[in-house]
Design a protein around this motif. Sequence first.
Motif, PDB file in Angstrom:
ATOM      1  N   GLN A   8       0.809  -1.216   0.000  1.00  0.00           N
ATOM      2  CA  GLN A   8       0.000   0.000   0.000  1.00  0.00           C
ATOM      3  C   GLN A   8       0.842   1.266   0.000  1.00  0.00           C
ATOM      4  O   GLN A   8       0.318   2.364  -0.160  1.00  0.00           O
ATOM      5  N   LEU A   9       2.123   1.094   0.200  1.00  0.00           N
ATOM      6  CA  LEU A   9       3.039   2.234   0.225  1.00  0.00           C
ATOM      7  C   LEU A   9       3.957   2.169  -0.991  1.00  0.00           C
ATOM      8  O   LEU A   9       4.277   1.085  -1.473  1.00  0.00           O
ATOM      9  N   LEU A  73       5.240  -0.271  11.995  1.00  0.00           N
ATOM     10  CA  LEU A  73       5.148   1.175  11.844  1.00  0.00           C
ATOM     11  C   LEU A  73       3.942   1.437  10.957  1.00  0.00           C
ATOM     12  O   LEU A  73       3.951   1.082   9.768  1.00  0.00           O
ATOM     13  N   VAL A  74       2.900   2.017  11.533  1.00  0.00           N
ATOM     14  CA  VAL A  74       1.674   2.310  10.794  1.00  0.00           C
ATOM     15  C   VAL A  74       1.723   3.745  10.297  1.00  0.00           C
ATOM     16  O   VAL A  74       1.940   4.671  11.087  1.00  0.00           O
ATOM     17  N   ILE A  75       1.553   3.908   8.998  1.00  0.00           N
ATOM     18  CA  ILE A  75       1.500   5.232   8.388  1.00  0.00           C
ATOM     19  C   ILE A  75       0.036   5.666   8.406  1.00  0.00           C
ATOM     20  O   ILE A  75      -0.785   5.116   7.679  1.00  0.00           O
ATOM     21  N   ALA A  76      -0.280   6.608   9.274  1.00  0.00           N
ATOM     22  CA  ALA A  76      -1.659   7.047   9.483  1.00  0.00           C
ATOM     23  C   ALA A  76      -1.791   8.531   9.122  1.00  0.00           C
ATOM     24  O   ALA A  76      -2.189   9.359   9.935  1.00  0.00           O
ATOM     25  N   THR A  77      -1.433   8.830   7.887  1.00  0.00           N
ATOM     26  CA  THR A  77      -1.402  10.221   7.446  1.00  0.00           C
ATOM     27  C   THR A  77      -2.634  10.647   6.672  1.00  0.00           C
ATOM     28  O   THR A  77      -2.738  11.811   6.293  1.00  0.00           O
ATOM     29  N   SER A  81       0.123  13.206  -0.764  1.00  0.00           N
ATOM     30  CA  SER A  81       0.867  12.785  -1.953  1.00  0.00           C
ATOM     31  C   SER A  81       2.080  11.956  -1.538  1.00  0.00           C
ATOM     32  O   SER A  81       2.564  12.041  -0.406  1.00  0.00           O
ATOM     33  N   ASN A  82       2.557  11.150  -2.460  1.00  0.00           N
ATOM     34  CA  ASN A  82       3.751  10.358  -2.178  1.00  0.00           C
ATOM     35  C   ASN A  82       4.945  11.249  -1.853  1.00  0.00           C
ATOM     36  O   ASN A  82       5.747  10.928  -0.977  1.00  0.00           O
ATOM     37  N   THR A  83       5.056  12.381  -2.540  1.00  0.00           N
ATOM     38  CA  THR A  83       6.148  13.315  -2.266  1.00  0.00           C
ATOM     39  C   THR A  83       6.055  13.842  -0.837  1.00  0.00           C
ATOM     40  O   THR A  83       7.054  13.886  -0.113  1.00  0.00           O
ATOM     41  N   LEU A  88       7.670  13.771   4.900  1.00  0.00           N
ATOM     42  CA  LEU A  88       7.284  13.562   6.290  1.00  0.00           C
ATOM     43  C   LEU A  88       8.110  12.451   6.926  1.00  0.00           C
ATOM     44  O   LEU A  88       8.621  12.597   8.040  1.00  0.00           O
ATOM     45  N   CYS A  89       8.248  11.338   6.226  1.00  0.00           N
ATOM     46  CA  CYS A  89       9.036  10.212   6.769  1.00  0.00           C
ATOM     47  C   CYS A  89      10.470  10.631   7.031  1.00  0.00           C
ATOM     48  O   CYS A  89      11.038  10.308   8.081  1.00  0.00           O
ATOM     49  N   GLU A  90      11.036  11.344   6.093  1.00  0.00           N
ATOM     50  CA  GLU A  90      12.427  11.774   6.265  1.00  0.00           C
ATOM     51  C   GLU A  90      12.569  12.756   7.424  1.00  0.00           C
ATOM     52  O   GLU A  90      13.487  12.639   8.232  1.00  0.00           O
ATOM     53  N   SER A  91      11.639  13.691   7.545  1.00  0.00           N
ATOM     54  CA  SER A  91      11.746  14.682   8.619  1.00  0.00           C
ATOM     55  C   SER A  91      11.509  14.072  10.004  1.00  0.00           C
ATOM     56  O   SER A  91      12.008  14.580  11.000  1.00  0.00           O
ATOM     57  N   CYS A  92      10.762  12.976  10.063  1.00  0.00           N
ATOM     58  CA  CYS A  92      10.454  12.327  11.345  1.00  0.00           C
ATOM     59  C   CYS A  92      11.299  11.075  11.589  1.00  0.00           C
ATOM     60  O   CYS A  92      11.099  10.393  12.609  1.00  0.00           O
ATOM     61  N   LEU A  93      12.239  10.774  10.702  1.00  0.00           N
ATOM     62  CA  LEU A  93      12.938   9.495  10.767  1.00  0.00           C
ATOM     63  C   LEU A  93      13.663   9.261  12.085  1.00  0.00           C
ATOM     64  O   LEU A  93      13.574   8.168  12.648  1.00  0.00           O
TER      65      LEU A  93
END
Length: 121
Positions: A8-9, A73-77, A81-83, A88-93
């Motif tokens: 899904q990602l 790790l659940v992505i609940a955003t 957009s994929n970008t 977001l993932c990079e800034s919160c890594l």
Amino acid sequence: MRFLVDAQLPARLAARLGDLGHDVVHTSSLPHGNRTTDVEISEIADQKNRIVVTRDADFRNSHLLQGSPSKVLVIATGNISNTDLLTLCESCLSRIEDALVVGAYVKLRQDGVVSHPRPGS
């Protein structure tokens, strides 16, 4: 960290996490590709010591009820957009990494990272 990114990602997320130094597999690279069942994904993740990265609440439920996958790790955003997801993932890594060191169920939301205690803690 060792991640297994669910179908899904985007595969771009797996590639980006790999670029940032993690060992990452996307389900599209598995023998059954994106048709790999949730049970198979959980088994592979547990056998290979990988954290399942997903949008699928079924993995959260399976983790909480059965302990598999052992880490998720659940992505609940919601719909982004994929970008924006990659940004977001990079800034919160670093917060995600820290949360996964101490917890087994972590949620990434647009407003940040939420770590849930291990079941029974």
